[in-house]
Scaffold this motif. Structure first.
Motif, short mmCIF file in Angstrom:
data_model
loop_
_atom_site.label_atom_id
_atom_site.label_comp_id
_atom_site.label_asym_id
_atom_site.label_seq_id
_atom_site.Cartn_x
_atom_site.Cartn_y
_atom_site.Cartn_z
N MET A 16 26.95 23.79 20.12
CA MET A 16 27.19 25.19 19.77
C MET A 16 27.54 25.32 18.29
O MET A 16 28.47 24.67 17.80
CB MET A 16 28.37 25.70 20.62
CG MET A 16 28.76 27.12 20.32
SD MET A 16 30.13 27.66 21.39
CE MET A 16 31.49 26.69 20.74
N ALA A 17 26.79 26.13 17.60
CA ALA A 17 27.08 26.38 16.19
C ALA A 17 28.38 27.20 16.07
O ALA A 17 28.69 28.00 16.93
CB ALA A 17 25.94 27.16 15.55
N THR A 18 29.13 26.93 15.04
CA THR A 18 30.39 27.67 14.93
C THR A 18 30.57 28.27 13.54
O THR A 18 31.69 28.54 13.11
CB THR A 18 31.60 26.78 15.23
OG1 THR A 18 31.52 25.62 14.42
CG2 THR A 18 31.67 26.41 16.69
N ARG A 19 29.49 28.47 12.81
CA ARG A 19 29.61 29.11 11.51
C ARG A 19 30.07 30.56 11.70
O ARG A 19 29.45 31.34 12.39
CB ARG A 19 28.28 29.07 10.76
CG ARG A 19 27.18 29.76 11.50
CD ARG A 19 25.81 29.57 10.86
NE ARG A 19 24.81 30.09 11.76
CZ ARG A 19 24.44 31.37 11.82
NH1 ARG A 19 24.94 32.24 10.98
NH2 ARG A 19 23.55 31.76 12.70
N ASP A 20 31.17 30.90 11.11
CA ASP A 20 31.58 32.30 11.13
C ASP A 20 31.25 32.88 9.77
O ASP A 20 32.08 32.95 8.89
CB ASP A 20 33.07 32.47 11.40
CG ASP A 20 33.49 33.92 11.18
OD1 ASP A 20 32.60 34.80 11.13
OD2 ASP A 20 34.69 34.16 11.05
N THR A 21 30.01 33.22 9.61
CA THR A 21 29.63 33.77 8.33
C THR A 21 30.16 35.19 8.25
O THR A 21 30.56 35.64 7.19
CB THR A 21 28.10 33.81 8.20
OG1 THR A 21 27.61 34.65 9.23
CG2 THR A 21 27.53 32.42 8.39
N GLY A 22 30.20 35.91 9.38
CA GLY A 22 30.51 37.34 9.33
C GLY A 22 29.43 38.05 8.52
O GLY A 22 29.60 39.13 8.02
N MET A 75 23.22 37.87 9.93
CA MET A 75 22.59 37.19 11.01
C MET A 75 21.30 37.92 11.28
O MET A 75 21.30 39.10 11.59
CB MET A 75 23.48 37.27 12.23
CG MET A 75 22.88 36.59 13.42
SD MET A 75 23.62 37.24 14.92
CE MET A 75 25.08 37.99 14.31
#
Lengths: 322, 322
Positions: free
Chosen positions: B1-7, B10
């Protein structure tokens, strides 16, 4: 030839076009989803006047507050006091958000008759927002929904991150449908499909609603909850209406946002939705001028203008009565 | 599971849904319709850089300026200088607005190959904007279009107030179609149907486009030009796309407004349109990040933020490269 240059609210008779529901129920979330995202806590008196004005404007479902722990949402720490002082109108529902068993106890003590639970369609957001995985969220909500229904409460199921998730990216449609069915099977009478970060577009909306229909979840039990981060909220709403959805979440003046997505702006503004529905000839029961006056009044209390285009356009006139 | 929180941006793979055109041509009006409504005149160097950046972002039709008399639109008084210094890119069209015969002379001298005339669908707005009635506007435009075509120029016909007019109220569909046909009969290859004050809703859009089709005006020759006064611009665009319209007017960053309607806010923001088209899987050729960077850069020159939701959401990142 008339020559009034009002530069102002010209209302055009409805032009229906393609099929649409006859009536849309607006689920007004401003007092909960809007105010919980305000940096400062709004005075209880202002909240009560806000709810009273919304009811006077003709809104019939007012999500009033949340029983989330005050540590997480201090803005709504006055939930008990608000419900005690709330002047409930006949014909208006005042659902409240209930995050857990403790929240349900508080809601039952406060005498509410309609609640909503808030689940996630993704593992990442479940962990961020609920501090547990998806399987555990169902385990947490099942006894809540069961007990609430046994107590005679109506339970709505919010499903967040139905289109994109900032940690996982695009969310598979099947995953969303599976999560929504879990909430339905628990006993939620309505699902509110949330585009929590505002990345959805209309074809995607049609695909998700169509997949629920295919999976046996009737469109009449589906509501939509769009955020306007990329300006798509009203176009997505139109797509949902064309699919037969007849409950739309919106927030007076476009209040609100998502604290977990840096770039997420507010909810769909109720006023912009009302303008759309008026133009489409879809009944909704809301007095637009009274609603705009309410948002202008609240914006004055919050100290900043409403992001709603319709409030901006009509606000000068409407505020004079507010 | 990717967990990048770019906010952050997307991008969701396209989900087409109901039928749509394969490709949309964006008619970018920011440099003309946008800048002519700015309170202060923008420096010529800034205008040239703006056009250059728009072309670099992939836009292929850039309405560059107007040959209206500088007394009326001082913001575009530098039209000749702009066209002389403009670095024309291969494959990019740079149409200019031509209001009258004198304007056509100036345009021909400047060597343009594509012009637009600006007619009204209502008597009131013709008198306000052109200082003559509808019959006289046709008499004025006929020799202009005829001469322009004889000189080998492509002529677009703008038709304003196609939905509502602040002096006359709702505009009858038949009246709009009759006015549009006059422009077509003169020799305009494309009609741009303008909701000049932003009051239209999607069913109305479908009705107008359908009426043109019934009257023998092919939808391929129709473009739409929406203003976002009441937040309806993108929903109206979606309705037009579903009707088969494949040319959409938009303004980078949502620049512009209508000086004759007090409450009219800007044009549909090109960025919000691009987000929609990306989501729908409709080809358009524009690099969204480059476009957002351009709008952030111009907003800095103008001294105020862009009203575009997408620019607001993506602007922080995009501007770092701009």
């Amino acid at each position: 030839m008339a020559t009034r240059d009002t530069g102002l609210p010209m209302r055009i008779p409805p032009q229906e076009g393609a099929p649409l529901p006859d009536r849309v129920d607006i689920w007004e979330v401003g007092a909960r989803d809007g105010l919980q995202n305000e940096p400062a806590t709004v005075d209880l008196d202002v909240k009560l006047e806000f709810l009273d004005r919304l009811a006077s404007a003709g809104l019939r479902t007012l999500e009033a507050t949340s029983f989330v722990h005050p540590k997480w949402v201090p803005q709504l720490a006055d939930a008990e006091a608000l419900l005690e002082r709330l002047d409930r109108r006949a014909g208006v529902r005042y659902p409240v958000l209930v995050p857990n068993e403790r929240g349900l106890e508080r809601a039952l003590t406060a005498g509410v008759d309609s609640i909503a639970v808030f689940a996630s369609a993704t593992e990442s957001f479940a962990r961020r927002n609920l501090n547990r995985g998806m399987a555990e969220q169902y385990a947490m909500f099942e006894p809540i929904v069961s007990r609430a229904r046994a107590e005679g409460l109506a339970v709505r199921g919010y499903l967040s991150m139905c289109f994109g998730d900032p940690w996982e990216g695009p969310v598979p449609v099947d995953q969303v449908v599976a999560a929504g069915r879990r909430l339905r099977d628990m006993g939620c009478w309505q699902l509110s499909l949330g585009d929590t970060v505002g990345v959805a577009t209309p074809g995607h909306v049609e695909a998700v609603i169509g997949a629920f229909e295919t999976a046996g979840v009737p469109t009449e039990s589906i509501a939509v909850h769009f955020h306007d981060t990329y300006g798509q909220a009203l176009a997505n709403t139109l797509a949902a209406l064309r699919c037969g959805v007849s409950t739309v979440d919106a927030s007076a003046g476009g209040l609100g946002g998502c604290p977990y997505a840096k770039s997420a702006t507010g909810n769909l503004a109720t006023e912009d939705l009302v303008w759309l529905l008026d133009g489409l000839g879809v009944d909704h029961g809301v007095d637009l001028d009274a609603l705009v006056g309410t948002s202008v009044w609240l914006a004055g209390r919050l100290g900043r203008p409403s992001p709603s285009r319709t409030v901006t356009a009509l606000g000068t006139t409407a505020s004079s009565g507010g």
